[in-house]
Design an enzyme around this catalytic site. Structure first.
Site, PDB file in Angstrom:
ATOM      1  N   SER A  99       0.841  -1.200   0.000  1.00 52.58           N
ATOM      2  CA  SER A  99       0.000   0.000   0.000  1.00 52.58           C
ATOM      3  C   SER A  99       0.878   1.253   0.000  1.00 52.58           C
ATOM      4  O   SER A  99       1.742   1.398  -0.867  1.00 52.58           O
ATOM      5  CB  SER A  99      -0.962  -0.050   1.195  1.00 52.58           C
ATOM      6  OG  SER A  99      -2.033   0.838   1.032  1.00 52.58           O
ATOM      7  N   HIS A 149      -7.740  -5.215  -2.271  1.00 53.84           N
ATOM      8  CA  HIS A 149      -6.502  -4.804  -1.614  1.00 53.84           C
ATOM      9  C   HIS A 149      -5.956  -5.928  -0.734  1.00 53.84           C
ATOM     10  O   HIS A 149      -4.749  -6.012  -0.503  1.00 53.84           O
ATOM     11  CB  HIS A 149      -6.793  -3.560  -0.765  1.00 53.84           C
ATOM     12  CG  HIS A 149      -5.584  -2.749  -0.413  1.00 53.84           C
ATOM     13  ND1 HIS A 149      -4.669  -2.308  -1.350  1.00 53.84           N
ATOM     14  CD2 HIS A 149      -5.143  -2.263   0.788  1.00 53.84           C
ATOM     15  CE1 HIS A 149      -3.730  -1.591  -0.753  1.00 53.84           C
ATOM     16  NE2 HIS A 149      -3.993  -1.558   0.538  1.00 53.84           N
TER      17      HIS A 149
END
Length: 262
Positions: free
Chosen positions: A125, A238
């Site tokens: 991320s 994600h």
């Protein structure tokens, strides 16, 4: 000196073969905190700098994740970044805190169990931007893996309305008001100096960091003739399902160990 460990104490480990330590180390004169996970069995291992996502209490380092990587034969160090976990300074969202990553790289290179020419960087991320920035400053890095990683800070601002208040506070304004500050934090604009091979991992349904980041990063690296490998998973967000996560970790650690020594 940056990367010097000035204090550490043993932390409970979920794995019988892995030691975990909570570490205080130096970065730009600041005492910064981090976690170190290392195999108990003596030997010479690859080092892995694990660069977390999020900011402050969001996306904190999870010890089981570090142990997961260490169990594949790595000494793993994960900075908490300045201002977190009792460390000095203030987190800067891929600004000055990138030096905490660089200092962590030096810490690993000097670790007695680590081959100094085989230290890898892994960023998840927001940590993707951190890994790329640190790799630009550390020519001796063996490889860089970016998983669901931020490559364009301005794109993050526009696609994440929930982060805009934080980004304006930390960075100093909007991309329209201070574009140079967003450009400074965006690794895409600085990749000419990158020497290490890059692995990109991204889920096609990622709504935290859109796959556009991965596409832009891959495209730019190819334009510059840099070595890049991309693994795209159209069905994943994600966060990958547990089994796919484990399989992908295994694949990426194999990929890292296949890269030439620096």
């Amino acid at each position: 000196m940056d990367g010097d460990i000035i204090d550490q104490y043993r932390f409970p480990s979920p794995h019988p073969g892995i030691d975990v330590f909570f570490v205080t180390y130096m970065s730009q004169g600041l005492k910064v905190k981090g976690f170190l996970a290392a195999p108990k069995r003596k030997g010479v291992y690859d080092g892995l700098l694990y660069l977390r996502g999020g900011i402050k209490n969001v996306g904190q380092v999870r010890v089981p994740r570090l142990v997961q990587f260490a169990s594949h034969g790595f000494v793993v160090f994960a900075p908490l970044y300045r201002g977190n976990g009792g460390g000095e300074g203030n987190e800067d969202f891929a600004g000055e805190d990138r030096y905490d990553a660089l200092a962590g790289f030096h810490l690993l290179r000097r670790h007695p169990l680590v081959h100094p020419g085989r230290v890898h960087m892994f960023g998840f991320s927001r940590g993707g931007a951190m890994a790329l920035h640190a790799a630009l400053m550390a020519e001796e890095v063996c490889s860089v893996a970016v998983w669901g990683g931020v490559a364009d800070m301005e794109l993050t601002y526009w696609e994440r309305p929930d982060l805009r208040r934080m980004m304006k506070r930390v960075i100093g304004g909007t991309p329209n008001k201070c574009p140079e500050r967003y450009r400074h934090r965006t690794p895409l604009y600085h990749l000419e100096r990158l020497k290490a091979p890059v692995l990109i991992i991204h889920g096609g349904r990622d709504e935290n960091v859109s796959i556009e980041h991965a596409w832009r990063l891959e495209r730019r690296l190819k334009q510059l003739g840099k070595p890049v490998t991309a693994w795209y998973f159209p069905e994943f967000t994600h966060y990958f399902p547990p089994q796919a996560n484990r399989e992908t970790v295994q694949r990426l650690t194999v990929w890292m160990k296949q890269q030439p020594t620096m």
